[in-house]
Design a protein around this motif. Structure first.
Motif, mmCIF file in Angstrom:
data_model
loop_
_atom_site.group_PDB
_atom_site.id
_atom_site.type_symbol
_atom_site.label_atom_id
_atom_site.label_comp_id
_atom_site.label_asym_id
_atom_site.label_seq_id
_atom_site.Cartn_x
_atom_site.Cartn_y
_atom_site.Cartn_z
ATOM 1 N N GLU A 162 17.360 79.042 -52.634
ATOM 2 C CA GLU A 162 18.524 79.766 -53.137
ATOM 3 C C GLU A 162 18.473 81.229 -52.711
ATOM 4 O O GLU A 162 19.505 81.823 -52.330
ATOM 5 C CB GLU A 162 18.603 79.664 -54.662
ATOM 6 N N THR A 193 19.419 81.387 -49.067
ATOM 7 C CA THR A 193 20.852 81.157 -48.899
ATOM 8 C C THR A 193 21.655 82.383 -49.320
ATOM 9 O O THR A 193 22.623 82.772 -48.658
ATOM 10 C CB THR A 193 21.292 79.939 -49.729
ATOM 11 N N ASP A 232 24.078 84.560 -46.948
ATOM 12 C CA ASP A 232 25.489 84.796 -47.281
ATOM 13 C C ASP A 232 25.797 86.287 -47.327
ATOM 14 O O ASP A 232 26.858 86.735 -46.868
ATOM 15 C CB ASP A 232 25.823 84.152 -48.630
ATOM 16 N N ARG A 266 32.990 79.100 -48.833
ATOM 17 C CA ARG A 266 31.684 78.554 -48.481
ATOM 18 C C ARG A 266 30.589 79.170 -49.343
ATOM 19 O O ARG A 266 29.693 78.479 -49.822
ATOM 20 C CB ARG A 266 31.411 78.804 -46.996
ATOM 21 N N HIS A 267 30.675 80.473 -49.553
ATOM 22 C CA HIS A 267 29.677 81.141 -50.392
ATOM 23 C C HIS A 267 29.779 80.692 -51.854
ATOM 24 O O HIS A 267 28.762 80.530 -52.539
ATOM 25 C CB HIS A 267 29.844 82.659 -50.286
ATOM 26 N N ASN A 296 28.161 77.379 -52.136
ATOM 27 C CA ASN A 296 26.698 77.500 -52.155
ATOM 28 C C ASN A 296 26.202 77.860 -53.554
ATOM 29 O O ASN A 296 25.237 77.277 -54.065
ATOM 30 C CB ASN A 296 26.244 78.570 -51.159
#
Length: 263
Positions: A135, A138, A142, A165-166, A169
């Motif tokens: 996480e 990611t 981002d 998209r973010h 996530n």
């Protein structure tokens, strides 16, 4: 009255099923919550009662109770309990493989089971609150994409796709934490329920009583079981008969079945 077709459908709504029935060979004790029990009065003024509760997927669950009327404390250690398959008839000796009558099947150690549940609970609680390296990676990726987008001329559609998209996530990791929180809640419920009913290692003082559930591995092929429990390493034996029985369970028929013939 029901038509012939309706009667046939109604009868077909009753489904046959089987269940494992385990009952004491000597039902000399009281009925407890719908189950017959067997009682042994030990010469040391200790009364022991055993009854079968249910068959889970992989286990037989018994309830064992003690009353200590002696003048000294006694030790109860359920992890030492066991049962053995006993040949019921001569036919059993040929129908059932010999190895089934040779070994003891020990009760599950309640302390080990509770420790395992508590360890799984702590792990799920940790995962429900902690942020994983994946996480973090990611989130950093981002963020870097957001920073680099400042120098780019993105269309409104590209901006919307990047933000969506973010958000996806973040929602993925949030849902993972919620799943771990749900599993932690289930494990907490299992742990507290087990603590409330399981028979654990105890020293029982004079005049005291104690009862709880004991879990054993199933052995459906045996017709007769010798259950052996202990206090102060003194064995107390009970014989239980075991059989698979069939029953018919009613299932509601379709509404169309409940039609009467015209008069």
């Amino acid at each position: 009255m029901l038509s012939a077709g309706g009667l046939a459908l109604l009868l077909s709504a009753c489904g046959a099923s089987t269940f494992l029935a385990v009952e004491p060979a000597n039902s000399n004790g009281p009925w407890v919550n719908g189950h017959p029990t067997s009682v042994v009065s030990h010469p040391d003024s200790v009364y022991v009662r055993a009854g079968f509760l249910r068959a889970d997927d992989n286990e037989l669950v018994f309830e064992v109770a003690y009353l200590n009327y002696s003048d000294k404390p006694i030790l109860i250690a359920p992890e030492t309990f066991y049962y053995m398959a006993v040949p019921d008839t001569l036919a059993d000796s040929t129908r059932v493989p010999t190895q089934y009558f040779a070994g003891r099947r020990l009760a599950a150690d309640p302390e080990v089971r509770l420790v395992q549940l508590q360890a799984r609970l702590k792990e799920q609680e940790r995962k429900a609150t902690n942020v994983s390296w994946f996480e973090i990676l990611t989130t950093v990726t981002d963020l870097a994409e957001d920073v680099s987008s400042i120098k780019k001329k993105e269309t409104d559609q590209q901006v919307a796709e990047r933000e969506a998209r973010h958000q996806d996530n973040q929602a993925f990791f949030d849902n993972q934490r919620l799943d771990h929180a749900d599993q932690a809640q289930q494990l907490y419920s299992q742990t507290t329920a087990l603590e409330a009913v399981v028979l654990r290692k105890n020293t029982l003082a004079p005049g005291q009583g104690l009862r709880g559930q004991v879990f054993f591995p199933r052995l459906d092929v045996a017709r007769k079981l010798r259950l052996v429990v202990f206090f102060d390493e003194r064995p107390v034996q009970f014989i239980f008969n075991q059989a698979l029985r069939g029953t018919r369970q009613y299932q509601p028929a379709p509404a169309a079945v409940a039609q009467t013939e015209p008069r």
